[in-house]
Design a protein around this motif. Sequence first.
Motif, PDB file in Angstrom:
ATOM      1  N   PRO A  45       0.810  -1.223   0.000  1.00  0.00           N
ATOM      2  CA  PRO A  45       0.000   0.000   0.000  1.00  0.00           C
ATOM      3  C   PRO A  45       0.843   1.273   0.000  1.00  0.00           C
ATOM      4  O   PRO A  45       0.389   2.320  -0.448  1.00  0.00           O
ATOM      5  N   CYS A  46       2.091   1.182   0.479  1.00  0.00           N
ATOM      6  CA  CYS A  46       2.968   2.365   0.472  1.00  0.00           C
ATOM      7  C   CYS A  46       3.269   2.825  -0.957  1.00  0.00           C
ATOM      8  O   CYS A  46       3.374   4.028  -1.218  1.00  0.00           O
ATOM      9  N   VAL A  88      11.122  16.374   2.629  1.00  0.00           N
ATOM     10  CA  VAL A  88       9.971  17.270   2.666  1.00  0.00           C
ATOM     11  C   VAL A  88       8.631  16.575   2.497  1.00  0.00           C
ATOM     12  O   VAL A  88       7.591  17.170   2.786  1.00  0.00           O
ATOM     13  N   CYS A  89       8.626  15.337   2.026  1.00  0.00           N
ATOM     14  CA  CYS A  89       7.341  14.666   1.816  1.00  0.00           C
ATOM     15  C   CYS A  89       6.594  14.494   3.145  1.00  0.00           C
ATOM     16  O   CYS A  89       7.197  14.105   4.152  1.00  0.00           O
ATOM     17  N   PRO A  90       5.296  14.730   3.141  1.00  0.00           N
ATOM     18  CA  PRO A  90       4.490  14.443   4.343  1.00  0.00           C
ATOM     19  C   PRO A  90       4.205  12.945   4.400  1.00  0.00           C
ATOM     20  O   PRO A  90       3.092  12.491   4.135  1.00  0.00           O
ATOM     21  N   CYS A  95       3.164   7.572   2.105  1.00  0.00           N
ATOM     22  CA  CYS A  95       3.637   6.191   2.198  1.00  0.00           C
ATOM     23  C   CYS A  95       3.588   5.617   3.613  1.00  0.00           C
ATOM     24  O   CYS A  95       3.031   4.528   3.838  1.00  0.00           O
ATOM     25  N   ALA A  96       4.170   6.325   4.579  1.00  0.00           N
ATOM     26  CA  ALA A  96       4.173   5.807   5.949  1.00  0.00           C
ATOM     27  C   ALA A  96       2.760   5.764   6.528  1.00  0.00           C
ATOM     28  O   ALA A  96       2.442   4.893   7.348  1.00  0.00           O
ATOM     29  N   GLY A  97       1.927   6.684   6.082  1.00  0.00           N
ATOM     30  CA  GLY A  97       0.540   6.676   6.522  1.00  0.00           C
ATOM     31  C   GLY A  97      -0.225   5.467   6.035  1.00  0.00           C
ATOM     32  O   GLY A  97      -1.230   5.068   6.638  1.00  0.00           O
ATOM     33  N   ALA A  98       0.252   4.865   4.931  1.00  0.00           N
ATOM     34  CA  ALA A  98      -0.399   3.673   4.366  1.00  0.00           C
ATOM     35  C   ALA A  98       0.232   2.375   4.845  1.00  0.00           C
ATOM     36  O   ALA A  98      -0.255   1.289   4.512  1.00  0.00           O
ATOM     37  N   PRO A 107       4.515   1.438  15.260  1.00  0.00           N
ATOM     38  CA  PRO A 107       5.092   2.524  14.459  1.00  0.00           C
ATOM     39  C   PRO A 107       5.321   2.080  13.019  1.00  0.00           C
ATOM     40  O   PRO A 107       5.872   0.992  12.780  1.00  0.00           O
ATOM     41  N   PRO A 108       4.893   2.877  12.052  1.00  0.00           N
ATOM     42  CA  PRO A 108       5.133   2.525  10.647  1.00  0.00           C
ATOM     43  C   PRO A 108       6.623   2.576  10.317  1.00  0.00           C
ATOM     44  O   PRO A 108       7.413   3.179  11.055  1.00  0.00           O
ATOM     45  N   ILE A 109       6.998   1.950   9.231  1.00  0.00           N
ATOM     46  CA  ILE A 109       8.380   1.995   8.777  1.00  0.00           C
ATOM     47  C   ILE A 109       8.768   3.451   8.489  1.00  0.00           C
ATOM     48  O   ILE A 109       7.986   4.207   7.908  1.00  0.00           O
ATOM     49  N   MET A 110       9.955   3.845   8.894  1.00  0.00           N
ATOM     50  CA  MET A 110      10.426   5.213   8.665  1.00  0.00           C
ATOM     51  C   MET A 110      10.898   5.354   7.210  1.00  0.00           C
ATOM     52  O   MET A 110      12.096   5.458   6.918  1.00  0.00           O
ATOM     53  N   ILE A 111       9.941   5.348   6.301  1.00  0.00           N
ATOM     54  CA  ILE A 111      10.257   5.299   4.874  1.00  0.00           C
ATOM     55  C   ILE A 111      11.045   6.523   4.436  1.00  0.00           C
ATOM     56  O   ILE A 111      12.034   6.420   3.698  1.00  0.00           O
TER      57      ILE A 111
END
Length: 450
Positions: A45-46, A88-90, A95-98, A107-111
């Motif tokens: 999903p990321c 700068v990406c939110p 990605c991390a939100g998905a 905790p999501p992966i620190m992409i």
Amino acid sequence: MSTTPVRIAAPKDRLEQRIEDLKPPLSQGSARLEAERCLMCYDAPCIQACPTAINIPQFIKRIATGDVAGAAETILDSNILGHSCARVCPVEVLCAGACVYNEKEEPPIMIGRLQRHATDYAYSRGLRFFKRGKATGKKIALIGAGPASLAAAHELARLGHESVIFEGRPLPGGLNTTGVAPYKLQADTALEEVDYILGIGGIELRTGQWIGKDITFEQLEKDFDAVFIGAGLGADSKVGIPGEDLQGSVGAVHLIERIKNEPGFKLDGVHHAVVIGGGNTAIDIARELKHLGVPCVFMAYRRDEDSMSGYKHEMAYVKQEGVQLQFRAVPAEIEGKDGKVTGLRCHIVDENLKPIEGADVVLPAELVVKATGQEKLGDMLAVIAGLTIEKGRVKVNPDTHQTTHPKYFAGGDCVNGGKEVVNAAAEGKRAARGIDAYFRGDKPTTVIIK
């Protein structure tokens, strides 16, 4: 006018250099441990959440196995602005939100930080993964040297076309250089990325060249086989209240640019500041002012907190850092004395935005920052015969980013109204494929874009 230099550098003694990086790079060991947490989801999903569709599980797996150069190649193949986007990406809403770990309440992966680890590795070692394609003899003019134009020019070079980027300002990079909050990205890093992109060859940069002033659209149409419009947004919008012309009343984007680019610029004498607005730019400048040592910073917003357009995770940082919030506060007048700002008077309003009698407040300030949006550049572009402008934005074919004038293509803020750097990068790449298809007279190769 200047053409592409060997190394583009920002001036020294910039105020932004006092601001610390809030997401410092991971160590090699930490990056590998974090990468090993990734579940390498089959349907990932990321990837679906990334506007440039980076193969995130693949690049993370490469970090986990020690192939950091390969990880950087995966990232930059999809998004040549992956170096700045890592900062700068939110990611919290992309990605991390998905990330599936969110469903597990872990905790999501620190992409974003893993992406930074990979691109930092490539940049620090001078690793280049892409070459110019076989020359086609076609030449494209690109208006503006921001992320959309840079992504388009790089992709055009890979396809064998030559490009000339026209930029009115002294420095290229668009808002990465002039407008992104320094705690996320400083001008030096943005310009390092510009150098990296230009390094593929076949791209000429001409700074100090304003389209419509130094060169006309008619001249571009005559001298080039296609034109890409990568212009961003215009000047800060006015609030429309008395006192806007006082010393100490400034637009947010203009102030951020001075903080990032103007040597010797200081905020001496500013002990109280008020930021008008509730979007991401308002959040950024409020946080910057706190990081620069302004003791009292207010954000004044006309509705309640739930109505703010700024990202919720960014608002959490605003509160942690001591910015004071004044909700349901409609600016009425910027007050002053001897030509200088002394405060912002606001009407306190009810849920219907009607002023509550006797409830006005005056927020003390030596600096009032207007962060209520930027002007569209539709009027400037409306002079192009055959170009369609709707609500200040250039209308394009979403598959090719070709405009209603067949020789013009467009992407970035002038099309999407002001989205993220990653959106501009995706649109620039898609437009490059569209231009290539236009030259060949067939359909473009599909580029996934959200």
